[in-house]
Design a protein around this motif. Structure first.
Motif, PDB file in Angstrom:
ATOM      1  N   MET A  68     -72.648  13.396  51.248  1.00 29.95           N
ATOM      2  CA  MET A  68     -73.531  14.204  52.360  1.00 29.95           C
ATOM      3  C   MET A  68     -72.885  15.550  53.070  1.00 29.95           C
ATOM      4  SD  MET A  68     -77.299  12.418  52.886  1.00 29.95           S
ATOM      5  CE  MET A  68     -76.169  11.162  53.916  1.00 29.95           C
ATOM      6  N   ASN A  69     -73.434  16.828  52.486  1.00 28.24           N
ATOM      7  CA  ASN A  69     -72.993  17.820  53.818  1.00 28.24           C
ATOM      8  C   ASN A  69     -73.760  17.730  55.434  1.00 28.24           C
ATOM      9  OD1 ASN A  69     -74.815  19.036  53.184  1.00 28.24           O
ATOM     10  ND2 ASN A  69     -74.424  20.415  51.652  1.00 28.24           N
ATOM     11  N   ALA A  70     -73.574  18.921  56.119  1.00 28.94           N
ATOM     12  CA  ALA A  70     -73.815  18.690  57.077  1.00 28.94           C
ATOM     13  C   ALA A  70     -75.294  18.658  57.138  1.00 28.94           C
ATOM     14  CB  ALA A  70     -73.188  19.451  58.400  1.00 28.94           C
ATOM     15  N   ILE A  71     -75.276  19.748  57.024  1.00 32.12           N
ATOM     16  CA  ILE A  71     -77.443  20.123  56.584  1.00 32.12           C
ATOM     17  C   ILE A  71     -77.258  18.710  55.931  1.00 32.12           C
ATOM     18  CG2 ILE A  71     -79.057  21.750  55.273  1.00 32.12           C
ATOM     19  CD1 ILE A  71     -76.967  23.910  54.617  1.00 32.12           C
ATOM     20  N   GLU A  72     -77.605  18.428  54.518  1.00 35.32           N
ATOM     21  CA  GLU A  72     -78.171  16.980  54.089  1.00 35.32           C
ATOM     22  C   GLU A  72     -77.760  16.131  55.222  1.00 35.32           C
ATOM     23  OE1 GLU A  72     -76.370  18.441  49.690  1.00 35.32           O
ATOM     24  OE2 GLU A  72     -75.137  17.028  50.762  1.00 35.32           O
ATOM     25  N   ARG A  73     -77.295  15.042  56.054  1.00 34.49           N
ATOM     26  CA  ARG A  73     -77.261  14.719  56.900  1.00 34.49           C
ATOM     27  C   ARG A  73     -78.300  15.049  58.015  1.00 34.49           C
ATOM     28  NH1 ARG A  73     -71.298  14.583  55.908  1.00 34.49           N
ATOM     29  NH2 ARG A  73     -71.594  15.645  58.137  1.00 34.49           N
ATOM     30  N   ALA A  74     -78.103  16.052  58.248  1.00 33.49           N
ATOM     31  CA  ALA A  74     -79.185  16.365  59.153  1.00 33.49           C
ATOM     32  C   ALA A  74     -81.364  16.161  58.128  1.00 33.49           C
ATOM     33  CB  ALA A  74     -79.304  17.657  59.732  1.00 33.49           C
ATOM     34  N   ILE A  75     -81.248  16.373  56.798  1.00 32.51           N
ATOM     35  CA  ILE A  75     -82.239  15.967  56.445  1.00 32.51           C
ATOM     36  C   ILE A  75     -82.783  14.903  56.261  1.00 32.51           C
ATOM     37  CG2 ILE A  75     -83.355  16.764  54.165  1.00 32.51           C
ATOM     38  CD1 ILE A  75     -81.987  19.363  54.342  1.00 32.51           C
ATOM     39  N   ALA A  76     -81.807  14.041  56.254  1.00 30.43           N
ATOM     40  CA  ALA A  76     -81.507  12.635  55.842  1.00 30.43           C
ATOM     41  C   ALA A  76     -82.613  11.674  57.443  1.00 30.43           C
ATOM     42  CB  ALA A  76     -80.091  11.818  55.766  1.00 30.43           C
ATOM     43  N   VAL A  77     -81.860  12.369  58.079  1.00 28.18           N
ATOM     44  CA  VAL A  77     -82.355  11.634  59.494  1.00 28.18           C
ATOM     45  C   VAL A  77     -84.297  12.035  59.454  1.00 28.18           C
ATOM     46  CG1 VAL A  77     -83.021  12.569  62.525  1.00 28.18           C
ATOM     47  CG2 VAL A  77     -80.768  12.502  60.930  1.00 28.18           C
ATOM     48  N   VAL A  78     -84.588  12.642  58.784  1.00 27.46           N
ATOM     49  CA  VAL A  78     -86.406  13.000  58.662  1.00 27.46           C
ATOM     50  C   VAL A  78     -86.709  12.855  57.356  1.00 27.46           C
ATOM     51  CG1 VAL A  78     -88.523  15.000  58.601  1.00 27.46           C
ATOM     52  CG2 VAL A  78     -85.978  15.259  60.275  1.00 27.46           C
ATOM     53  N   SER A  79     -86.113  12.558  56.423  1.00 27.82           N
ATOM     54  CA  SER A  79     -86.325  12.777  55.612  1.00 27.82           C
ATOM     55  C   SER A  79     -84.980  12.057  53.953  1.00 27.82           C
ATOM     56  CB  SER A  79     -87.108  13.286  54.553  1.00 27.82           C
ATOM     57  OG  SER A  79     -87.466  13.382  53.208  1.00 27.82           O
ATOM     58  N   PRO A  80     -84.792  10.748  53.913  1.00 34.14           N
ATOM     59  CA  PRO A  80     -84.001  10.015  53.350  1.00 34.14           C
ATOM     60  C   PRO A  80     -84.126  10.689  52.074  1.00 34.14           C
ATOM     61  CG  PRO A  80     -85.303   8.460  54.335  1.00 34.14           C
ATOM     62  CD  PRO A  80     -85.359   9.477  55.166  1.00 34.14           C
ATOM     63  N   GLN A  81     -85.540  10.692  51.314  1.00 36.57           N
ATOM     64  CA  GLN A  81     -85.963  11.031  49.856  1.00 36.57           C
ATOM     65  C   GLN A  81     -85.219  12.291  50.263  1.00 36.57           C
ATOM     66  OE1 GLN A  81     -88.282   9.373  52.140  1.00 36.57           O
ATOM     67  NE2 GLN A  81     -88.724   7.547  51.016  1.00 36.57           N
ATOM     68  N   ARG A  82     -86.015  13.387  50.754  1.00 32.81           N
ATOM     69  CA  ARG A  82     -85.736  14.907  50.052  1.00 32.81           C
ATOM     70  C   ARG A  82     -84.000  15.093  50.106  1.00 32.81           C
ATOM     71  NH1 ARG A  82     -89.316  18.696  53.259  1.00 32.81           N
ATOM     72  NH2 ARG A  82     -87.889  19.797  52.244  1.00 32.81           N
ATOM     73  N   ALA A  83     -83.426  14.685  50.544  1.00 30.96           N
ATOM     74  CA  ALA A  83     -81.780  14.653  50.883  1.00 30.96           C
ATOM     75  C   ALA A  83     -81.117  13.708  49.819  1.00 30.96           C
ATOM     76  CB  ALA A  83     -81.105  13.819  52.375  1.00 30.96           C
ATOM     77  N   LEU A  84     -81.805  12.689  49.748  1.00 29.99           N
ATOM     78  CA  LEU A  84     -81.446  12.246  48.076  1.00 29.99           C
ATOM     79  C   LEU A  84     -81.467  13.259  46.759  1.00 29.99           C
ATOM     80  CD1 LEU A  84     -80.015   9.325  46.316  1.00 29.99           C
ATOM     81  CD2 LEU A  84     -81.976   9.201  45.965  1.00 29.99           C
ATOM     82  N   ARG A  85     -82.581  13.803  46.780  1.00 28.02           N
ATOM     83  CA  ARG A  85     -83.459  15.012  45.961  1.00 28.02           C
ATOM     84  C   ARG A  85     -81.681  16.090  45.921  1.00 28.02           C
ATOM     85  NH1 ARG A  85     -88.283  13.335  46.629  1.00 28.02           N
ATOM     86  NH2 ARG A  85     -88.723  15.363  48.051  1.00 28.02           N
ATOM     87  N   ARG A  86     -81.213  16.174  47.330  1.00 27.19           N
ATOM     88  CA  ARG A  86     -80.971  17.853  47.393  1.00 27.19           C
ATOM     89  C   ARG A  86     -79.232  16.779  46.383  1.00 27.19           C
ATOM     90  NH1 ARG A  86     -80.100  22.363  51.053  1.00 27.19           N
ATOM     91  NH2 ARG A  86     -77.969  22.726  51.552  1.00 27.19           N
ATOM     92  N   VAL A  87     -79.150  16.010  47.044  1.00 26.72           N
ATOM     93  CA  VAL A  87     -77.702  15.771  46.824  1.00 26.72           C
ATOM     94  C   VAL A  87     -77.565  15.769  45.350  1.00 26.72           C
ATOM     95  CG1 VAL A  87     -75.600  13.943  46.981  1.00 26.72           C
ATOM     96  CG2 VAL A  87     -77.155  14.017  48.952  1.00 26.72           C
ATOM     97  N   GLN A  88     -78.361  15.394  44.610  1.00 25.62           N
ATOM     98  CA  GLN A  88     -78.922  14.809  43.254  1.00 25.62           C
ATOM     99  C   GLN A  88     -79.040  16.489  42.682  1.00 25.62           C
ATOM    100  OE1 GLN A  88     -81.835  12.062  42.917  1.00 25.62           O
ATOM    101  NE2 GLN A  88     -80.470  10.558  42.435  1.00 25.62           N
ATOM    102  N   ALA A  89     -79.479  17.558  43.192  1.00 27.59           N
ATOM    103  CA  ALA A  89     -79.180  18.728  42.584  1.00 27.59           C
ATOM    104  C   ALA A  89     -77.974  19.610  43.032  1.00 27.59           C
ATOM    105  CB  ALA A  89     -80.643  19.311  43.046  1.00 27.59           C
ATOM    106  N   ARG A  90     -77.730  18.826  43.805  1.00 27.29           N
ATOM    107  CA  ARG A  90     -75.980  19.623  44.136  1.00 27.29           C
ATOM    108  C   ARG A  90     -74.853  19.639  43.292  1.00 27.29           C
ATOM    109  NH1 ARG A  90     -72.052  18.657  47.295  1.00 27.29           N
ATOM    110  NH2 ARG A  90     -73.415  17.292  48.901  1.00 27.29           N
ATOM    111  N   HIS A  91     -74.548  17.985  43.207  1.00 29.72           N
ATOM    112  CA  HIS A  91     -74.294  17.771  41.944  1.00 29.72           C
ATOM    113  C   HIS A  91     -74.203  17.702  40.490  1.00 29.72           C
ATOM    114  CE1 HIS A  91     -71.318  14.885  44.891  1.00 29.72           C
ATOM    115  NE2 HIS A  91     -72.657  14.479  45.267  1.00 29.72           N
ATOM    116  N   ALA A  92     -75.390  18.045  40.055  1.00 23.34           N
ATOM    117  CA  ALA A  92     -75.959  18.175  38.846  1.00 23.34           C
ATOM    118  C   ALA A  92     -75.549  19.840  38.880  1.00 23.34           C
ATOM    119  CB  ALA A  92     -77.457  17.827  39.000  1.00 23.34           C
ATOM    120  N   ILE A  93     -75.749  20.899  39.657  1.00 30.74           N
ATOM    121  CA  ILE A  93     -75.059  22.080  39.375  1.00 30.74           C
ATOM    122  C   ILE A  93     -73.741  22.246  39.381  1.00 30.74           C
ATOM    123  CG2 ILE A  93     -75.341  24.045  40.970  1.00 30.74           C
ATOM    124  CD1 ILE A  93     -77.932  23.302  42.127  1.00 30.74           C
TER     125      ILE A  93
END
Length: 545
Positions: free
Chosen positions: A1-26
């Motif tokens: 995870m990058n810095a933004i995704e780590r910050a999102i994971a503090v509040v919502s781990p599910q949203r951070a995981l979806r973001r990481v998966q989407a970024r890897h897919a792109i």
């Protein structure tokens, strides 16, 4: 995870995981990801997102759990215990023993002095071996066995080097003060948290104090085991610890990554596999036991049940019990039917799966399946020989490390003490630059035995004759000291000659008596040649007559 995704994971781990998966897919679609297929995110590995951590972060957080499970496995699983015992037997056996080795040229001594010193050094070490353990329960070679078992089970071992006073030496009957205290790895802990920064720049990481270069300075050891009977119930203070200088501690473990602080159990990668296979074996056994008990289930559509049946009894809980007696035929009541209970095994190909898992376990242990589980039922002669040769690479690597980390370290301590006690024939100061050459030794592990004695002995003889090997190396391969072998051969030959016997010696082994060096040329060579020629003439005349 990058810095933004780590910050999102503090509040919502599910949203951070979806973001990481989407970024890897792109990244996979536009080709910006790694050029290796293993580095791309696909439907199969979409949940696999390992992180790049240091060696300590990858191991130390789970180390306590890994050790607890490894120990539990060895206590409860016969295959695991047998595997570790096999490794200890092949790596240490009856001991990895030293053979004093001094370079006469570098040490500035004659060959005779070299032989005299090596014999004295080995005798001094043998004298110390029975008193190696500070508790007197084990000798030095048994301590080696315990160290190897600790390394394979817990990932590491610790030996504290202790020097006893004169009174304790007399009570123990020891010639030298050096003794070893083996320490459970659980006792090596940091006084305040796992990582502690000291004022002098040193840092304590999981009980080991390092300087700014990363070299160990000291070890922090609890006075008792934290989970012993009557042990610590709360936190620790510095009064609960002993700070042991690194010069007085031997820490043995396999370094798998740079910066690694503590050792990892050998079976850590396959602990789950071993545990699940053990459970599967239990389920399979229970299913076989149930299948051996023929059972019938009576179902009824009659609301009144089996009231009035003469073969029905009630147990202590008031539950109805039915009986099946041999040779009895009974008719079912109206609305009743009988069904046989036939349990299914948890896995129809249990043995194939168990063997597959066992091969993975043996591979993680560093040896072949046949050596690890002592299963030679499907092994040919050449296959067994190959399995032995492959496993020996692991054994020799472990022996070499044990000889360097533990053996040579302790050998130096004992020989230094024997030198100071004037038990060695050395006529120089220990501070001399040449003194270091007197502390070296070769280390020989247990013999592996012959698979085909005739062929292997013949190969050894040919290697020696071709100059590709030596008697010392071939004897060491069988766990013997070549000098002791030669001395014993000489004794046997001499004793046989005294009794008028002639020993059968295979091959062309020629034993000669020591001879004086050839006389120097003093000008009488021609006269001697003439006398020799005259003697040969007389011999020819006598033969002709």
């Amino acid at each position: 995870m990058n810095a933004i995704e780590r910050a999102i994971a503090v509040v919502s781990p599910q949203r951070a995981l979806r973001r990481v998966q989407a970024r890897h897919a792109i990244e996979a679609m536009d080709g910006t990801s790694s050029g290796y297929s293993g580095g791309k995110s696909t439907r199969i590995n979409s949940e696999w997102f390992p992180t790049l951590n240091s060696a300590d972060k990858d191991t130390l957080q789970d180390l306590d759990v890994l050790r607890a499970r490894s120990r539990s496995l060895l206590r409860e699983n016969g295959w695991a215990e047998g595997l570790v015992s096999t490794l200890v037997d092949h790596v240490v056996g009856l001991g990895i023993k030293p053979q004093a080795k001094v370079d006469a040229k570098l040490a500035g001594i004659s060959p005779e002095e070299k032989r005299e010193y090596e014999a004295a050094a080995e005798s001094a070490f043998k004298l110390w071996v029975p008193h190696a353990d500070i508790t007197l329960k084990l000798d030095f070679y048994e301590l080696q066995q315990l160290s190897a078992r600790s390394k394979f089970t817990d990932g590491e071992y610790f030996h504290r080097i202790v020097h006893l006073d004169e009174l304790r030496m007399q009570q123990r009957g020891a010639a030298y003060s050096t003794a070893l205290e083996i320490i459970d790895p659980d006792r090596v802990k940091s006084p305040r948290g796992n990582v502690e920064q000291l004022g002098n720049g040193n840092v304590i990481k999981h009980g080991i104090e390092f300087d700014r270069f990363g070299a160990p300075v000291a070890f922090w050891v609890l006075k008792t085991h934290p989970n012993d009977i009557g042990g610590f119930a709360r936190g620790y203070s510095e009064d609960d610890f002993i700070r042991v200088p690194a010069s007085s501690m031997v820490h043995g473990f396999d370094v798998l990554r740079p910066g690694q602080t503590r050792g990892v159990p050998l079976l850590a990668p396959v602990l789950n596999t071993f545990h699940q296979q053990s459970r599967l074996a239990t389920f399979h056994l229970v299913a076989a036991q149930v299948a051996a008990c023929y059972s019938l289930w009576i179902t009824s559509e009659n609301p009144a049940g089996l009231l009035g049946a003469t073969d029905t009894t009630l147990n202590a809980k008031g539950q109805r019990e039915e009986k099946i007696e041999p040779g009895v035929i009974r008719r079912a009541r109206p609305g009743e039917s009988i069904q046989a209970f036939s349990p299914n095994h948890p896995h129809t190909s249990f043995f194939e799966l168990a063997q597959f898992n066992s091969r993975e376990i043996s591979s993680a242990a560093g040896v072949t399946y046949e050596q690890a589980f002592k299963d030679f039922t499907k092994t040919t002669f050449s296959g067994g020989r190959l399995a032995q040769l492959v496993s020996q690479k692991f054994y020799k690597r472990q022996q070499g490390r044990e000889a360097r980390v533990l053996g040579q370290r302790i050998y130096t301590e004992v020989i230094r003490e024997a030198w100071l006690a004037e038990d060695l024939p050395v006529r120089m100061s220990m501070k001399s630059a040449k003194a270091r050459h007197f502390f070296m030794a070769n280390w020989a592990g247990p013999a592996y035995g012959y698979v085909d004695p005739v062929k292997e002995v013949q190969a050894s003889r040919m290697a020696i004759a071709a100059g590709l090997s030596t008697h010392a190396r071939e004897c060491a391969a069988t766990g013997e000291d070549w000098e002791e072998v030669f001395e014993q051969l000489q004794k046997e030959q001499q004793r046989a000659a005294e009794l008028g016997l002639k020993l059968e010696v295979a091959g062309e082994l020629i034993i000669t008596e020591p001879h004086e060096p050839a006389p120097s040329d003093d000008g009488d060579t021609e006269d001697e040649d003439e006398r020799d020629e005259s003697e040969r003439d007389l011999d020819r005349v006598e033969k002709a007559a």
